[in-house]
Design an enzyme around this catalytic site. Sequence first.
Site, PDB file in Angstrom:
ATOM      1  N   LYS A   1       0.832  -1.203   0.000  1.00 40.45           N
ATOM      2  CA  LYS A   1       0.000   0.000   0.000  1.00 40.45           C
ATOM      3  C   LYS A   1       0.870   1.258   0.000  1.00 40.45           C
ATOM      4  CE  LYS A   1      -1.729   1.921   3.673  1.00 40.45           C
ATOM      5  NZ  LYS A   1      -2.482   2.218   4.908  1.00 40.45           N
TER       6      LYS A   1
ATOM      7  N   ASP B   1      -6.465   1.186   1.120  1.00 38.19           N
ATOM      8  CA  ASP B   1      -6.527   1.411   2.569  1.00 38.19           C
ATOM      9  C   ASP B   1      -7.893   0.961   3.073  1.00 38.19           C
ATOM     10  OD1 ASP B   1      -8.322   3.388   1.800  1.00 38.19           O
ATOM     11  OD2 ASP B   1      -7.294   5.016   2.860  1.00 38.19           O
TER      12      ASP B   1
END
Length: 252
Positions: free
Chosen positions: A138, A156
């Site tokens: 991420k 997220d």
Amino acid sequence: MSAARKRKNRAIAAETRIGLVRRARRINRTLAEAFPDAHCELDFTTPLELAVATILSAQCTDVRVNLTTPALFAKYPSARAYAQANRAELEEYIRATGFFRNKTTSLIGLGQALVEKYDGELPHTLDELVKLPGIGRKTANVILGNAFGVPGITVDTHFGRLVRRWKWTEEEDPVKVEHAVGALFERKDWTMLSHRVIFHGRRVCHARKPACGACVLAPDCPSFGLGPTDPAVAAELVKGPEREHLLNMVGL
């Protein structure tokens, strides 16, 4: 469950792959109109600053990170500065972001790895970034998309929650979500899509009580009705500087 929502769920269940792609891209176009200024909400001026800010953002709000980083960036302007940092001193600079001991370990390790392997500069590829201390997939996609202009999808908590509500995917694993959603869009759209979805999650489609009755995506959302559907009640839940614009879009 309302009759309208049941009908919508049946329609989604029968949705073809082409239908899903069209609906997903229609949602993205609506989000582009809703959030024309969507962007990474972490403050940074260099790729290293973005990497550090993203590491600090774990289990912490972007607002808190942005309050912390000006002094931090002034004290530690380079990878070498992090590599040579006094642990106790660095911990105090980032204490307010939470989990500061683990984050300190990551920042010192990141600095050391960059100095040893990359002459103090962040590499430009996903494979290289994810091997660095403190940088998972991420974080790597955030860096690639916003510091280097390399398209990436940032999964997220907001992004994962919304794409499952929209039935773009049923996957829970972030990497599987990334691949499933990426397949619905052209690669060039990935970074801005991520920003728009995250903006919508923070401002409208909240985890506990989404503002369904004031949502610009209501016609295309199979989860409409999870939150208040009364427009006046829902309008009170809409947050952020775009609030007036978002409410105008739905006639409120």
